[in-house]
Enzyme design. Sequence first.
Site, short mmCIF file in Angstrom:
data_model
loop_
_atom_site.label_atom_id
_atom_site.label_comp_id
_atom_site.label_asym_id
_atom_site.label_seq_id
_atom_site.Cartn_x
_atom_site.Cartn_y
_atom_site.Cartn_z
N ASP A 183 -31.09 9.09 -10.01
CA ASP A 183 -30.87 8.08 -8.99
C ASP A 183 -29.51 7.41 -9.14
O ASP A 183 -28.96 6.89 -8.17
CB ASP A 183 -31.96 7.01 -9.04
CG ASP A 183 -33.31 7.55 -8.59
OD1 ASP A 183 -33.33 8.59 -7.91
OD2 ASP A 183 -34.34 6.93 -8.92
N PRO A 217 -32.57 9.65 -34.49
CA PRO A 217 -33.77 10.45 -34.20
C PRO A 217 -33.62 11.34 -32.98
O PRO A 217 -32.76 11.14 -32.13
CB PRO A 217 -34.84 9.39 -33.97
CG PRO A 217 -34.08 8.22 -33.43
CD PRO A 217 -32.76 8.23 -34.16
N ARG A 249 -23.15 5.35 -25.81
CA ARG A 249 -23.63 6.29 -26.83
C ARG A 249 -22.81 6.15 -28.11
O ARG A 249 -23.34 6.22 -29.22
CB ARG A 249 -23.56 7.73 -26.31
CG ARG A 249 -24.16 8.72 -27.28
CD ARG A 249 -24.01 10.15 -26.83
NE ARG A 249 -24.42 11.06 -27.89
CZ ARG A 249 -24.07 12.33 -27.96
NH1 ARG A 249 -23.31 12.87 -27.01
NH2 ARG A 249 -24.46 13.09 -28.97
N SER A 309 -17.40 3.14 -38.29
CA SER A 309 -17.35 4.34 -39.13
C SER A 309 -17.45 5.60 -38.28
O SER A 309 -16.98 6.67 -38.68
CB SER A 309 -18.45 4.31 -40.18
OG SER A 309 -19.73 4.13 -39.59
N SER A 359 -30.04 4.55 -17.98
CA SER A 359 -29.97 4.47 -16.53
C SER A 359 -28.71 5.14 -16.00
O SER A 359 -28.54 5.30 -14.79
CB SER A 359 -30.02 3.01 -16.05
OG SER A 359 -28.83 2.33 -16.38
N GLY A 410 -24.26 0.63 -39.67
CA GLY A 410 -23.99 -0.68 -39.10
C GLY A 410 -22.77 -0.64 -38.21
O GLY A 410 -22.06 0.37 -38.14
N VAL A 437 -26.28 3.71 -37.68
CA VAL A 437 -26.15 4.51 -38.91
C VAL A 437 -25.85 3.58 -40.09
O VAL A 437 -26.76 3.17 -40.81
CB VAL A 437 -25.09 5.60 -38.74
CG1 VAL A 437 -24.90 6.38 -40.04
CG2 VAL A 437 -25.52 6.57 -37.64
N SER A 444 -23.76 10.66 -10.47
CA SER A 444 -22.32 10.60 -10.71
C SER A 444 -21.72 9.25 -10.36
O SER A 444 -20.53 9.01 -10.60
CB SER A 444 -21.61 11.69 -9.91
OG SER A 444 -21.86 11.55 -8.52
#
Length: 339
Positions: free
Chosen positions: A257, A170, A75, A89, A201, A85, A83, A260
């Site tokens: 699936d 988005p 993430r 940043s 996943s 590139g 954002v 944790s």
Amino acid sequence: MRRLQRMVFSPLVVVALSLFTVAIVEAAVTLQPPVKLKWQYYKRNTTCPEAEVYIRHQVELFWQKDKSITPKLLRLLYSDCFVSGCDASILLDGPNSEKTAPQNRGLGGFALIDKIKEVLEERCPGVVSCADILNLATRDAVHLAGAPSYPLYTGRRDGMTSSAASVDLPSPSIPLSEALAYFKSKGLDVLDFATLLGAHSLGKTHCRYIEDRLYNYNNTGKPDPYMDPAFAAEMRKLCPPRTKKSQSDPLVFLNPDSGSNYIFTETFYKRVLSYKSVLGVDQQLLFSNDTLEITQEFAAGFEDLRKSFALSMNRMGNINVLTGNAGEIRRNCSVVNKK
């Protein structure tokens, strides 16, 4: 079913990132131009030839203690590259930096990046960029979770600015056509889109991002008809209606699936086909012939997914990179260097 052999432009990595077929579509077969990054940049061009070894070791140490580091880094990398590139940043501190934007609430992985940077500055100061650290650490963490350890082009430099106002990530409920257009604006195609969603996943999301699917789909006052009713009932138990501002916003697994165990598998795509996706944008993979065909291919063949993921991660990591004399090599990933 039409099939396409996806190939990489460099013969040095063609074995690692190609020689497989996946469903379908008119898909890019190289990194998008301009290609400024280099293969084995640190080993061949710098005084820190073991940079990738140092990074991998630190990732392994963190992963052994906390396997959730993999989705956190995925993430974090997405939030950086999409954002301004892949310029690190997202790592900069400041009252109005990217990490303060509402879309970036709950980001993690910063402690690992800081630790890696500290180690590298001790061994070879001023050589390895925070942008490359983020890309390499993510690659290594995803490999530990079950994805391929793919060759990664490097040589990025770090950006000098970070602004919350520039964050245009988005909503997870964005319509498919808008999601594809957003990826296209970043130089990525439909196969990249369907492949990179495979990052879901593993990891978690807040209930606020799916409450519309559970209670008020498209303002109908009803659940999303494209969610399996039994699964929707399970999710409503985990995400009760929020009627008060002070009410908690629980986290739920993006892929039950995997849960944790934080394992990168094809089960994400199998759940899409069974109408058991958590996020609306994931379920919409069934809404076009191209994305449906890709989803079916990945659900049936994990190797196709693994190898397509390798190329798409390189393509994401190639977005608006800084090289040469642009940007800088930060000494501390959270602040720009003092002049």
